[in-house]
Design an enzyme around this catalytic site. Structure first.
Site, mmCIF file in Angstrom:
data_model
loop_
_atom_site.group_PDB
_atom_site.id
_atom_site.type_symbol
_atom_site.label_atom_id
_atom_site.label_comp_id
_atom_site.label_asym_id
_atom_site.label_seq_id
_atom_site.Cartn_x
_atom_site.Cartn_y
_atom_site.Cartn_z
ATOM 1 N N CYS A 236 -3.925 13.378 -0.848
ATOM 2 C CA CYS A 236 -4.421 12.278 -0.975
ATOM 3 C C CYS A 236 -4.397 11.054 0.150
ATOM 4 O O CYS A 236 -4.839 10.192 0.072
ATOM 5 C CB CYS A 236 -3.189 11.416 -2.304
ATOM 6 S SG CYS A 236 -1.460 10.720 -1.483
ATOM 7 N N HIS B 15 -4.978 -0.109 6.123
ATOM 8 C CA HIS B 15 -6.076 -0.427 4.366
ATOM 9 C C HIS B 15 -7.077 -1.299 4.641
ATOM 10 O O HIS B 15 -7.545 -1.076 3.709
ATOM 11 C CB HIS B 15 -4.657 -1.458 4.033
ATOM 12 C CG HIS B 15 -3.647 -0.322 3.506
ATOM 13 N ND1 HIS B 15 -3.921 0.403 2.569
ATOM 14 C CD2 HIS B 15 -2.124 0.365 3.869
ATOM 15 C CE1 HIS B 15 -2.878 1.178 1.745
ATOM 16 N NE2 HIS B 15 -1.969 0.806 3.229
HETATM 17 C C1 PEP Z 1 -0.791 8.035 2.816
HETATM 18 O O1 PEP Z 1 0.028 7.567 4.017
HETATM 19 O O2 PEP Z 1 -1.279 9.051 3.458
HETATM 20 C C2 PEP Z 1 -1.510 7.319 2.102
HETATM 21 C C3 PEP Z 1 -1.907 7.808 0.807
HETATM 22 O O3 PEP Z 1 -0.528 6.172 1.415
HETATM 23 P P1 PEP Z 1 -0.984 4.962 1.487
HETATM 24 O O4 PEP Z 1 -1.817 5.207 2.104
HETATM 25 O O5 PEP Z 1 -0.781 3.675 0.704
HETATM 26 O O6 PEP Z 1 0.348 4.486 2.738
#
Ligand code: PEP
Ligand code: MG
Length: 816
Positions: free
Chosen positions: A744, A450
């Protein structure tokens, strides 16, 4: 399959020739019968034996008779007179005995007709002739078939290149597809030859290290090329298991200069959010632990010690207030409230009395006094409990002040700086002010952590997995390259000037994603809260492909109520009237814990109760959220889709679809971010309307590598061929089902990988807004076919780096 009869003067010769041919096809070959020797042990031929052999392998597809020489031909001709079955065509072949037999067996095994097998057998000397430079003057015209629709270039890895066995495997593999395939050896520069012809393939003379160009046309061209790629990359099963050469498939010849790899060494820092920045380093101080026991203060010392608490608390409160002046909106309110907490007389008195009455040191007194208030807040729950982290922040800062240490947490600065931290929690990163923080460098974190995602959203260059970052001297100037991961410490003036000239360059997006030949791909934005919507609009996003709702509630100790949720969702929907907004239900847990739903004591949170699994335990949370989404969607004009995170089973998808339907939500999808979901995508898509690939988690779970660990960043790379295969599986399920499958995860924000995803069949790509321009630009420069070819080459590669460079070459804008 046709049958084959082998006629020879010598039973041993016949058997040896048959053994050699069968070696190439294994148990999947045609029926073969031998008619050899005149009588027991006597060299010669016997027409009756030939006739019996023909009967033995007779098939409506026909029988081909291969002969050695002289009387073998006559015996075979006589035998034909005995064979009077009009339904079984029998053909005598003039092909060379050994080579012809091998060619015939291979072609027959691939299901070729009698005519084709016979023709192939007749041309079987070509490989030998070509090798010895003894070709027919006219040569065999290179029948390259209809114009190729797709081309890949792959490097041969197996020790002996395209020799008999690989050729046989290639011909057999290709015969399964409706496609016309040709092969050319780029080293020799000779014209392409048909890949259904073993002899022609042998004549290509491709050796280990040669790059062959494989072109395919027809309905299943792509699948045929994938099969070829697969075989070549696996070295036709001939790579030695020990000391196997590093697989370097899918590199075209002549070998281009590979694009600089950002991931060449496993211990190198990784650029995860592009851009350049220059600034002095400010380290994020890690919070101190509880102050250790100390001797009781003497009565004499107590008054001065108590005084120090007041001074320290006042100083911390002032610092919060100064910070509050520099921000606005919600952040300002929070900072002012925290300043009040620091100056809270009740808190200060409690600490002071521990010093004056019990002789505690000031730092232990503050620690204990705050602990008491925190327990009280925790008992009260609700909004009070949500303030506990702020209380702890106040405590840490007062204690640091008392001990003369730098304040923990994000630096409080108004001058530009480069933030260096061991790791950043989502909440830390969200509080970074991009006007003063120029770049982020962390010791931990991977490309899908993140830190990376939020840095991209903030438009800040970021480098993760910089192992020695905390050793960089505080205050020293660095240039941070968020693309390559390079950190230049104490740069020269010239380097600084050059870097500053490039700072902040962003490619713009015109609002409609498409390839050069007009294939539309929706380019959408990922948003994390109503606050992040402005960036998406500014970047001309076609809509929102992922609204991460859990980010709206990171600081909540209790579940948000219906009204609060409706208000938050409406703000995002209202920003995109008539446009797509895909909202994801809470993805709490692992790297995004939510106090009101995530258990604090899970041993293995990434594999625990997270994502959709929270609904197993707290179904009421999901129901309230779906009700809020339905209410917000009904009040606004966005084209709302709703999807669930971390789906692992088909039943979960069906369950989610049913719950959504119960709330009147109809455009329902799921995220494919576990290998389980990727490989069952076709069944999942029978239950829902669309799917969206979460490549961050898909990489983490496919590679079994924690996405937060800097040391594993190389595994957490969506270019890893294993991850690409998962993605391909899901995209293809979408193509077959005729349902949209988008991406995504952060993979969509890498322009080259975006093209590969389009090649797999992804219908939309959603990313942090600042990445839209770069992705759109690359797509505009390439055709859909280039994307498909790049996808084939990448998926067939043996490593992430090779996949990257193989795709890069095929995605050159000038290639068609
Ligand atoms: C992913 O895992 O690629 C995703 C888009 O969700 P997050 O990054 O929020 O876990
Ligand atoms: Mg995810």
């Amino acid at each position: 399959m046709i049958g084959i009869v082998v006629v020879s003067h010598s039973p041993r010769l016949a058997q040896a020739a048959v053994d050699l041919a069968v070696e190439m096809v294994g148990v999947n070959g045609p029926a073969i019968a031998i008619a050899a020797g005149a009588s027991e042990g006597v060299i010669g031929t016997d027409a009756l034996k030939v006739s019996e052999a023909i009967a033995e392998v007779s098939s409506p597809e026909g029988v081909l008779v291969m002969m050695d020489l002289g009387s073998a031909v006559m015996s075979a001709e006589m035998a034909l007179e005995f064979s009077d079955d009009p339904d079984v065509p029998v053909r005598l072949s003039s092909a060379p005995f050994v080579e012809g037999l091998m060619a015939a067996v291979v072609r027959a095994a691939g299901g070729a007709t009698l005519d084709d097998v016979e023709r192939e057998a007749r041309g079987a000397l070509r490989a030998k002739q070509s090798h010895l430079g003894d070709e027919e003057p006219a040569g065999r015209p290179a029948d390259s078939g209809p114009a190729a629709e797709h081309t890949i270039q792959v490097m041969l890895l197996n020790p002996h290149g395209l020799h008999a066995r690989p050729v046989s495997m290639l011909v057999t593999a290709i015969s399964a597809f409706e496609a016309t395939v040709t092969v050319a050896n780029l080293r020799t520069g000779k014209p392409p030859v048909p890949a259904n012809s073993p002899t022609a393939l042998l004549a290509v003379g491709a050796r280990k290290g040669d790059t062959i160009s494989v072109a395919a046309a027809g309905r299943q061209a792509v699948a045929a090329l994938e099969a070829v790629s697969d075989l070549v990359c696996k070295g036709f099963g001939e790579l030695e298991t020990t000391n196997a050469p590093a697989p370097i498939p899918a590199l075209p010849a002549p070998q281009p200069e590979a694009p600089p790899s950002t991931k060449a060494a496993s211990n190198r820092p990784l650029g995860v959010s592009p851009g350049l920045a220059v600034g002095p380093i400010v380290r994020m101080q890690e919070p101190m632990g509880e102050p250790g026991p100390a001797a009781e203060l003497s009565m004499r010392e107590r008054e001065a010690a108590a005084e120090r608490i007041v001074t320290a608390a006042t100083s911390v409160a002032l610092a919060f207030r100064a910070k509050a002046v520099r921000v606005n909106g919600a952040a300002q309110g929070i900072l002012e409230a925290t300043a009040l907490m620091a100056a809270d007389p009740g808190l200060i008195d409690a600490a002071v009395s521990r010093v004056t009455k019990q002789g505690h040191t000031p730092e232990r007194a503050v620690w204990a006094a705050v602990g008491e208030v925190a327990s009280l807040f925790s008992e009260q729950g609700g909004l009070l409990a949500e303030r506990i982290p702020d209380l702890h922040d106040v405590r840490n800062r007062i204690v640091a002040e008392l001990l003369g240490r730098p304040a923990p947490g994000l630096p409080d600065r108004s001058e530009p700086y480069v933030l260096v931290a061991r790791d950043l929690a989502p909440a830390d990163t969200a509080l970074i002010d991009p006007k003063v923080c120029r770049a982020i460098v962390t010791v931990e974190g991977g490309p899908t952590s993140h830190t990376a995602i939020l840095a991209r959203a903030l438009g800040l260059p970021a480098v993760v997995a910089a192992r020695d970052a905390m050793d960089l001297p505080e205050g020293s100037v660095v240039i941070v390259d968020g693309t390559t991961g390079e950190i230049v410490v104490d740069p020269t003036d010239e380097q600084v000037v050059r870097a500053e000239g490039q700072v902040g360059r962003v490619v713009t997006f015109d609002g409609a994603g498409a390839t050069r030949d007009g294939h539309r791909v929706q380019l959408l934005a990922n948003v994390a809260s109503p606050d992040s919507v402005a960036a998406a609009i500014e970047a001309n996003a076609e809509g929102v492909g992922l609204f991460r709702t859990e980010f709206c509630f990171l600081d909540h100790a209790e579940a948000p109520g219906l009204d609060e949720q409706v208000a938050a969702y409406r703000q995002v929907f209202a920003a995109f009237p008539g446009k797509k907004v895909t909202i994801r239900t809470l993805d709490a847990g692992a790297d995004k814990p939510l106090a009101f739903v995530t258990a604090a004591d899970e041993v293995n949170p990434a594999l625990g109760i997270r994502g959709y699994r929270t609904a197993w335990q707290r179904p009421e949370l999901l129901d309230t959220q779906l009700r809020a989404i339905a209410t917000a969607a009904a009040a606004e004009d966005a084209v709302v889709g709703v999807m669930a995170p971390m789906i692992a089973t088909v039943d979960e998808s069906a369950d989610f679809a049913a719950r959504c339907a119960a709330h009147g939500l109809h455009n329902v999808g799921v995220m494919i971010e576990t290998p389980a979901a990727a490989i069952t995508a076709s069944s999942i898509l029978e239950r829902v309307d669309f799917a969206s690939l979460g490549t961050n988690d898909l990489a983490q779970y496919t590679m079994a590598a924690d996405r937060l660990m800097g040391e594993l960043a190389l595994l957490n790379d969506p270019w890893q061929p294993a991850v690409l295969r998962m993605i391909r599986e899901a995209c293809q399920a979408g193509v077959v089902a005729g349902k949209p499958v988008g991406v995504c995860g952060e993979a969509a924000a890498d322009p080259m990988l975006a093209a590969v995803l389009v090649g797999f069949g992804a219908t939309s790509l959603s990313m942090s807004p600042r990445a839209l321009g770069g992705v759109a630009k690359l797509l505009r420069g390439v055709t859909l076919n280039q994307c498909r070819d790049a996808a084939i080459a990448a998926v067939a590669a043996g490593s992430a780096d090779v996949a990257r460079s193989a795709a890069a070459v095929l995605l050159e804008p000038t290639r068609v």
